[in-house]
Each structure stands twice: as C-alpha cells, then as structure tokens.
Design a protein around this motif. Structure first.
Motif, PDB file in Angstrom:
ATOM      1  N   UNK A   1      -2.925  39.256 112.080  1.00 21.43           N
ATOM      2  CA  UNK A   1      -1.906  39.661 113.051  1.00 21.43           C
ATOM      3  C   UNK A   1      -1.791  38.626 114.162  1.00 21.43           C
ATOM      4  N   UNK A   2      -2.912  38.157 114.675  1.00 19.85           N
ATOM      5  CA  UNK A   2      -2.889  37.138 115.730  1.00 19.85           C
ATOM      6  C   UNK A   2      -2.261  35.840 115.247  1.00 19.85           C
ATOM      7  N   UNK A   3      -2.565  35.448 114.039  1.00 19.58           N
ATOM      8  CA  UNK A   3      -2.004  34.222 113.480  1.00 19.58           C
ATOM      9  C   UNK A   3      -0.491  34.318 113.328  1.00 19.58           C
ATOM     10  N   UNK A   4      -0.037  35.448 112.817  1.00 17.49           N
ATOM     11  CA  UNK A   4       1.414  35.643 112.650  1.00 17.49           C
ATOM     12  C   UNK A   4       2.086  35.660 114.017  1.00 17.49           C
ATOM     13  N   UNK A   5       1.490  36.298 115.010  1.00 21.91           N
ATOM     14  CA  UNK A   5       2.057  36.344 116.368  1.00 21.91           C
ATOM     15  C   UNK A   5       2.123  34.945 116.964  1.00 21.91           C
ATOM     16  N   UNK A   6       1.071  34.174 116.786  1.00 20.25           N
ATOM     17  CA  UNK A   6       1.052  32.814 117.326  1.00 20.25           C
ATOM     18  C   UNK A   6       2.120  31.962 116.663  1.00 20.25           C
TER      19      UNK A   6
ATOM     20  N   UNK B   1     -11.351  45.176 109.362  1.00 24.11           N
ATOM     21  CA  UNK B   1     -10.456  45.126 110.526  1.00 24.11           C
ATOM     22  C   UNK B   1     -10.404  43.758 111.202  1.00 24.11           C
ATOM     23  N   UNK B   2     -11.528  43.043 111.244  1.00 28.79           N
ATOM     24  CA  UNK B   2     -11.526  41.726 111.888  1.00 28.79           C
ATOM     25  C   UNK B   2     -10.588  40.765 111.165  1.00 28.79           C
ATOM     26  N   UNK B   3     -10.604  40.808 109.855  1.00 30.31           N
ATOM     27  CA  UNK B   3      -9.732  39.932 109.067  1.00 30.31           C
ATOM     28  C   UNK B   3      -8.277  40.296 109.322  1.00 30.31           C
ATOM     29  N   UNK B   4      -7.985  41.595 109.302  1.00 33.31           N
ATOM     30  CA  UNK B   4      -6.605  42.035 109.526  1.00 33.31           C
ATOM     31  C   UNK B   4      -6.138  41.668 110.932  1.00 33.31           C
ATOM     32  N   UNK B   5      -7.009  41.805 111.943  1.00 35.51           N
ATOM     33  CA  UNK B   5      -6.654  41.417 113.308  1.00 35.51           C
ATOM     34  C   UNK B   5      -6.380  39.917 113.396  1.00 35.51           C
TER      35      UNK B   5
END
Length: 119
Positions: A101-106, A94-98
């Motif tokens: 997601x944060x990278x794509x959002x940024x 989950x940490x990797x997937x989160x």
C-alpha cells in the motif's frame, strides 16, 4: 404310352414343386434381409451414441480453449509445480500488505508531482 392327362399332372406337380422351392427361397431371403436390417439399425444406434459422445467432448474442449478465462486457474497444478503466492504465508502478512500500500501510494504521489512540474 403317356397321355396328355399324365403330362398335365406331371407339369402341375413340377409347377407346385418349383413354386414351393421359390416360396421357401423368398422367405429365407426376406428373413436374411430382415436380420441384416436389424444389425444395421443396431450399428447405426451405436454410431449415433458415439457421435453424440464425441460432439460433447469437442464442445467441452472448445469451451476450454476459447471459453472465458480468469486469473484464477480452474485446474489443478501438475505434480511438482506449486503456486507462487498461495502457499507462501509471507504474502498474506499485514506487514507485506502495508508495504505494498505504501509503495503504491508513493508511486501515485510521484506521478502527481511529475505532472505538476511539467505544467
């Protein structure tokens, strides 16, 4: 002295012998031709089966070469070669997937801000 009746009888006997030999030869020739025809028909059937088998192989190989493809491979990886992501549990945590997601959002927000500055 040979009479005409004896000559006629001899000619008839000779003709019958020639006809019998000719009939036997014709029957043997017909039998030989029928055997050759049967062998040819059998060989043709074998060749037709071989053609069908080869045609199926060609269709399969063409499908492999030009058929629909996807990212997921339908085939086994060769010995000694492994997948980059499937075997590593790190990519499923989950940490990797989160983090993804944060990278794509940024990146999306940076693109938006860049677009607003240009306007």
């Amino acid at each position: 002295m040979i009479t005409s009746d004896i000559i006629k009888t001899l000619l008839n006997l000779y003709g019958n012998v020639v006809n019998d030999v000719s009939n036997d030869s014709n029957e043997k020739l017909i039998q030989l031709l029928e055997e050759q025809l049967a062998q040819s028909n059998k060989r043709n059937e074998e060749l037709l089966k071989q053609i069908e088998s080869l045609s199926q192989q060609v269709r399969y190989l063409i499908k492999l070469l030009y058929g629909s493809k996807s990212e997921k491979s339908k085939y086994q990886a060769p010995d000694g070669q492994c997948s980059l992501f499937d075997d590593d549990s790190f990519f499923n945590e989950p940490e990797y997937l989160n983090a993804i997601v944060l990278l794509v959002s940024a990146l999306a927000m940076a693109k938006e801000n860049k677009g607003k500055k240009a306007a």
